[in-house]
Design a protein around this motif. Structure first.
Motif, mmCIF file in Angstrom:
data_model
loop_
_atom_site.group_PDB
_atom_site.id
_atom_site.type_symbol
_atom_site.label_atom_id
_atom_site.label_comp_id
_atom_site.label_asym_id
_atom_site.label_seq_id
_atom_site.Cartn_x
_atom_site.Cartn_y
_atom_site.Cartn_z
ATOM 1 N N TYR A 45 0.836 -1.355 0.137
ATOM 2 C CA TYR A 45 -0.014 -0.093 -0.003
ATOM 3 C C TYR A 45 1.010 1.530 0.105
ATOM 4 O O TYR A 45 0.593 2.187 -0.696
ATOM 5 C CB TYR A 45 -0.979 -0.182 1.127
ATOM 6 C CG TYR A 45 -1.719 -1.416 1.290
ATOM 7 C CD1 TYR A 45 -2.794 -1.540 0.232
ATOM 8 C CD2 TYR A 45 -1.429 -2.437 2.252
ATOM 9 C CE1 TYR A 45 -3.541 -2.889 0.444
ATOM 10 C CE2 TYR A 45 -1.980 -3.449 2.312
ATOM 11 C CZ TYR A 45 -3.004 -3.664 1.446
ATOM 12 O OH TYR A 45 -3.664 -4.864 1.264
ATOM 13 N N THR A 48 2.442 1.362 -3.575
ATOM 14 C CA THR A 48 1.341 1.820 -4.554
ATOM 15 C C THR A 48 1.187 3.346 -4.349
ATOM 16 O O THR A 48 0.909 3.954 -5.283
ATOM 17 C CB THR A 48 0.155 1.100 -4.388
ATOM 18 O OG1 THR A 48 0.416 -0.306 -4.678
ATOM 19 C CG2 THR A 48 -1.010 1.476 -5.401
ATOM 20 N N MET A 49 0.893 4.132 -3.111
ATOM 21 C CA MET A 49 0.726 5.102 -2.692
ATOM 22 C C MET A 49 1.816 5.936 -3.629
ATOM 23 O O MET A 49 1.739 7.124 -4.207
ATOM 24 C CB MET A 49 0.738 5.553 -1.445
ATOM 25 C CG MET A 49 0.428 7.065 -0.977
ATOM 26 S SD MET A 49 0.185 7.487 0.548
ATOM 27 C CE MET A 49 1.595 7.039 1.401
ATOM 28 N N GLU A 81 -4.998 4.814 -1.215
ATOM 29 C CA GLU A 81 -3.839 3.979 -0.513
ATOM 30 C C GLU A 81 -3.467 4.700 0.556
ATOM 31 O O GLU A 81 -3.152 3.992 1.673
ATOM 32 C CB GLU A 81 -2.570 4.079 -1.561
ATOM 33 C CG GLU A 81 -3.024 3.603 -2.946
ATOM 34 C CD GLU A 81 -3.331 1.830 -2.758
ATOM 35 O OE1 GLU A 81 -2.723 1.326 -1.696
ATOM 36 O OE2 GLU A 81 -4.137 1.541 -3.606
#
Length: 246
Positions: A45, A48-49, A81
């Motif tokens: 996460y 991805t952020m 995210e």
């Protein structure tokens, strides 16, 4: 017609990307319900952020003209995210929370550094090149994350941990943005999403080959004393949907 197609594929790319960003919702519903992150990893996460932040920055008009659709979906993705990371921090054990805070600080530092350098030190094409390379690198890393699961599918001959819908939307998302990048003559959108399209197609091919063995081969493997160990799959290699985790 070219501009219309460029816009259409951008909209379709937004829709499929949104599905990918929202896919862990059931996982986080489970975390909130049990008030524990259990053995789930917060690394995907955060990464991805970072990818979303860099891609959203790259799509801004003063960095890369005609890529506003890239900014809108990745800005939305960064917000989603960030919510996941916040929930993870609330329910994670102390030691895990400290590691995630450290990773979050690293993500924030990288994005801030890229934003400051591109704003204060670079201009025109040099600014676009710098931001585009940064965004492309982390986009490729995001798309490459399911490689460990593809290896697991081949090893177990089972698609139990590779949900069809997620594989399908990885392929659709990558293909949509790949075509969007081609129509816009933008290699920083085309290349990473081309990789995503190929990897998504590979997942679908594996699914077609092993779909009838869903859960069976892995069980047989275990019963024969040749089971996979949890240690074979690192935290950063987790592939989730509907609360499923390797």
């Amino acid at each position: 017609m070219k501009d219309v197609l460029h816009f259409v594929f951008g909209i379709f790319g937004n829709a499929t990307a949104l599905f990918l960003f929202l896919s862990p919702i059931v996982t986080f519903r489970r975390i909130i319900k049990r008030k524990s992150t259990e053995v789930f990893s917060g690394i995907p996460y955060n990464m991805t952020m970072l990818n979303c932040l860099l891609s959203a920055w790259y799509g801004l008009p003063f960095i890369s003209p005609d890529n506003l659709l890239v900014s809108t979906i990745n800005g939305t993705g960064a917000l989603i995210e960030a919510i996941y990371v916040l929930i993870f921090l609330i329910f994670a054990p102390k030691k895990v929370r400290e590691k995630i805070i450290g990773l979050l600080a690293l993500v924030t530092s990288i994005f801030t550094l890229v934003a400051l350098i591109s704003t204060l030190a670079l201009h025109g094409q040099a600014r676009k090149l710098f931001c585009g390379i940064a965004a492309a690198i982390f986009s490729i890393c995001m798309y490459a994350s399911p490689l460990s699961i593809m290896r697991l599918v081949i090893k177990t001959k089972s698609v139990e941990y590779m949900p069809f819908l997620l594989s399908l939307f990885v392929f659709l998302c990558g293909t949509s943005w790949f075509i969007y990048g081609l129509l816009g003559h933008d290699p920083f959108v085309t290349v990473p999403n081309g990789c995503g399209s190929v990897l998504g197609a590979m997942q679908l091919i594996l699914y077609a080959i092993y779909r009838k063995n869903n859960g069976k081969a892995a069980t047989n493997c275990h019963s024969n004393g040749d089971s996979l160990k949890m240690n074979d799959v690192k935290p950063a290699q987790i592939y989730e949907l509907n609360g499923e985790q390797v």
